[in-house]
Design an enzyme around this catalytic site. Sequence first.
Site, PDB file in Angstrom:
ATOM      1  N   THR A 180     -35.094   7.022-100.501  1.00 23.31           N
ATOM      2  CA  THR A 180     -35.805   6.031-100.250  1.00 23.31           C
ATOM      3  C   THR A 180     -36.112   4.823-100.823  1.00 23.31           C
ATOM      4  O   THR A 180     -36.550   3.784-100.448  1.00 23.31           O
ATOM      5  CB  THR A 180     -37.806   6.625-100.877  1.00 23.31           C
ATOM      6  OG1 THR A 180     -36.895   6.631-102.680  1.00 23.31           O
ATOM      7  CG2 THR A 180     -37.651   7.775-100.226  1.00 23.31           C
ATOM      8  N   HIS A 194     -38.289 -15.164-106.666  1.00 22.86           N
ATOM      9  CA  HIS A 194     -40.029 -15.317-107.706  1.00 22.86           C
ATOM     10  C   HIS A 194     -39.647 -14.616-108.605  1.00 22.86           C
ATOM     11  O   HIS A 194     -40.171 -15.121-109.774  1.00 22.86           O
ATOM     12  CB  HIS A 194     -41.056 -14.977-106.752  1.00 22.86           C
ATOM     13  CG  HIS A 194     -41.428 -15.788-105.517  1.00 22.86           C
ATOM     14  ND1 HIS A 194     -43.093 -15.601-105.079  1.00 22.86           N
ATOM     15  CD2 HIS A 194     -41.220 -16.940-105.351  1.00 22.86           C
ATOM     16  CE1 HIS A 194     -43.319 -16.888-104.077  1.00 22.86           C
ATOM     17  NE2 HIS A 194     -42.556 -17.230-103.913  1.00 22.86           N
ATOM     18  N   ASP A 228     -26.530   7.465-104.188  1.00 30.28           N
ATOM     19  CA  ASP A 228     -26.643   9.030-104.048  1.00 30.28           C
ATOM     20  C   ASP A 228     -25.985   9.821-102.906  1.00 30.28           C
ATOM     21  O   ASP A 228     -25.858   8.832-102.067  1.00 30.28           O
ATOM     22  CB  ASP A 228     -28.125   9.789-104.508  1.00 30.28           C
ATOM     23  CG  ASP A 228     -29.449   9.358-103.415  1.00 30.28           C
ATOM     24  OD1 ASP A 228     -28.742   9.689-102.001  1.00 30.28           O
ATOM     25  OD2 ASP A 228     -30.247   9.941-103.680  1.00 30.28           O
ATOM     26  N   CYS A 280     -30.504   5.608-102.365  1.00 29.39           N
ATOM     27  CA  CYS A 280     -30.841   6.416-101.768  1.00 29.39           C
ATOM     28  C   CYS A 280     -31.581   7.326-100.212  1.00 29.39           C
ATOM     29  O   CYS A 280     -32.110   6.676 -99.925  1.00 29.39           O
ATOM     30  CB  CYS A 280     -31.510   6.860-102.967  1.00 29.39           C
ATOM     31  SG  CYS A 280     -33.090   6.612-103.892  1.00 29.39           S
ATOM     32  N   HIS A 313     -41.987 -19.297-111.899  1.00 22.77           N
ATOM     33  CA  HIS A 313     -41.738 -18.117-111.279  1.00 22.77           C
ATOM     34  C   HIS A 313     -40.868 -17.753-112.980  1.00 22.77           C
ATOM     35  O   HIS A 313     -40.455 -16.432-113.502  1.00 22.77           O
ATOM     36  CB  HIS A 313     -40.825 -17.903-110.306  1.00 22.77           C
ATOM     37  CG  HIS A 313     -41.653 -18.507-109.101  1.00 22.77           C
ATOM     38  ND1 HIS A 313     -42.831 -17.767-108.895  1.00 22.77           N
ATOM     39  CD2 HIS A 313     -42.182 -19.295-108.035  1.00 22.77           C
ATOM     40  CE1 HIS A 313     -43.760 -18.086-107.991  1.00 22.77           C
ATOM     41  NE2 HIS A 313     -42.930 -18.907-107.188  1.00 22.77           N
ATOM     42  N   VAL A 351     -36.495   4.678-103.742  1.00 23.81           N
ATOM     43  CA  VAL A 351     -37.118   4.458-104.896  1.00 23.81           C
ATOM     44  C   VAL A 351     -36.724   4.876-106.059  1.00 23.81           C
ATOM     45  O   VAL A 351     -36.581   4.750-107.115  1.00 23.81           O
ATOM     46  CB  VAL A 351     -38.533   5.746-104.541  1.00 23.81           C
ATOM     47  CG1 VAL A 351     -39.227   5.835-105.789  1.00 23.81           C
ATOM     48  CG2 VAL A 351     -39.105   4.779-103.112  1.00 23.81           C
TER      49      VAL A 351
HETATM   50  C1  RB5 Z   1     -32.588  13.066-102.076  1.00 27.30           C
HETATM   51  O1  RB5 Z   1     -33.565  13.890-101.813  1.00 27.30           O
HETATM   52  C2  RB5 Z   1     -33.339  12.001-102.568  1.00 27.30           C
HETATM   53  O2  RB5 Z   1     -34.823  12.863-103.865  1.00 27.30           O
HETATM   54  C3  RB5 Z   1     -33.056  10.539-102.805  1.00 27.30           C
HETATM   55  O3  RB5 Z   1     -31.848   9.984-101.933  1.00 27.30           O
HETATM   56  C4  RB5 Z   1     -34.285   9.469-102.838  1.00 27.30           C
HETATM   57  O4  RB5 Z   1     -34.866   9.356-102.154  1.00 27.30           O
HETATM   58  C5  RB5 Z   1     -34.759   9.535-104.541  1.00 27.30           C
HETATM   59  O5  RB5 Z   1     -35.769   9.254-104.807  1.00 27.30           O
END
Ligand code: RB5
Length: 149
Positions: free
Chosen positions: A67, A98, A8, A65, A133, A69
């Site tokens: 994090t 695994h 992103d 991105c 696995h 996540v």
């Molecule tokens: C963007 O601000 C941020 O939310 C995105 O890069 C990411 O960390 C989302 O999981």
Amino acid sequence: MKIAIGSDHVGYELKPTIIDYLEELGHEVTDFGPYSAERTNYPTYGEKVAEEVSSGNFEGGILICGTGVGISITANKVKGIRAVVCSEPYSAKLSKAHNNTNILAFGSRVVGSELAKMIVKEWLDAKFEGGRHKTRVDMLKDIEERQTM
Ligand code: RB5
């Protein structure tokens, strides 16, 4: 290996370093965007890369991105994808050995470029061990089938 990469706007800055590193290691990389640091949304690029891997056009995917996540959650919505978000190399290696992960994600706000490269290297070098696995990864596939019927 043919690798699809995406991010992103937050992961955008780290992406060229990872692309250069992958190419240095001899991999063929395609960047699915974004192509500028303009504010955007991680689901757009997470889905693109995941579809490319799921369809077999690419052998693996890398997503970045803030994090790792949001973009890994996105990728895991696509059938056939096992994406992992890692901030250290041990989990990256074991996620392939695994769990046979086919997408690696990390956060540009979490890891620096050198640690990110180490994570990428461990993930790429690891091989799925199969055996017990495989039984478990097959169970994941069964869940996916049941949940999408
Ligand atoms: C963007 O601000 C941020 O939310 C995105 O890069 C990411 O960390 C989302 O999981």
